[in-house]
Design a protein around this motif. Sequence first.
Motif: not given
Length: 80
Positions: A9-35
Amino acid sequence: MEIKLARERINDKPVKISVKKLEETLEEKQQEIFYCDKENSHKEMKVLLEYFEKKGKRAYLREVRYGLDESDYMYEVHIL
C-alpha cells in the motif's frame, strides 16, 4: 545485504529481506520474480544481480512504472 521489497500500500513502509532469505526462496522454486521498492538504489540492485550471477543463476532487472509521476516505479528482479 538487505533489500526492500515493494510496498503493498502507498502508506506502508517497505519490508526488508536479506539476500540469504531470497536464496532460500529460490532453492524451493527454480525461478522467482521479486518486486523491490524504489528506495533501493540502482547500484544496490546491480549488486544483487551480480551476486546471483556469481552463484550461477540468471538475473534480470527492469523498472516497472505504475503511474504518470516520475517517482511511481518499482524494480522487478527476475531470477532463473
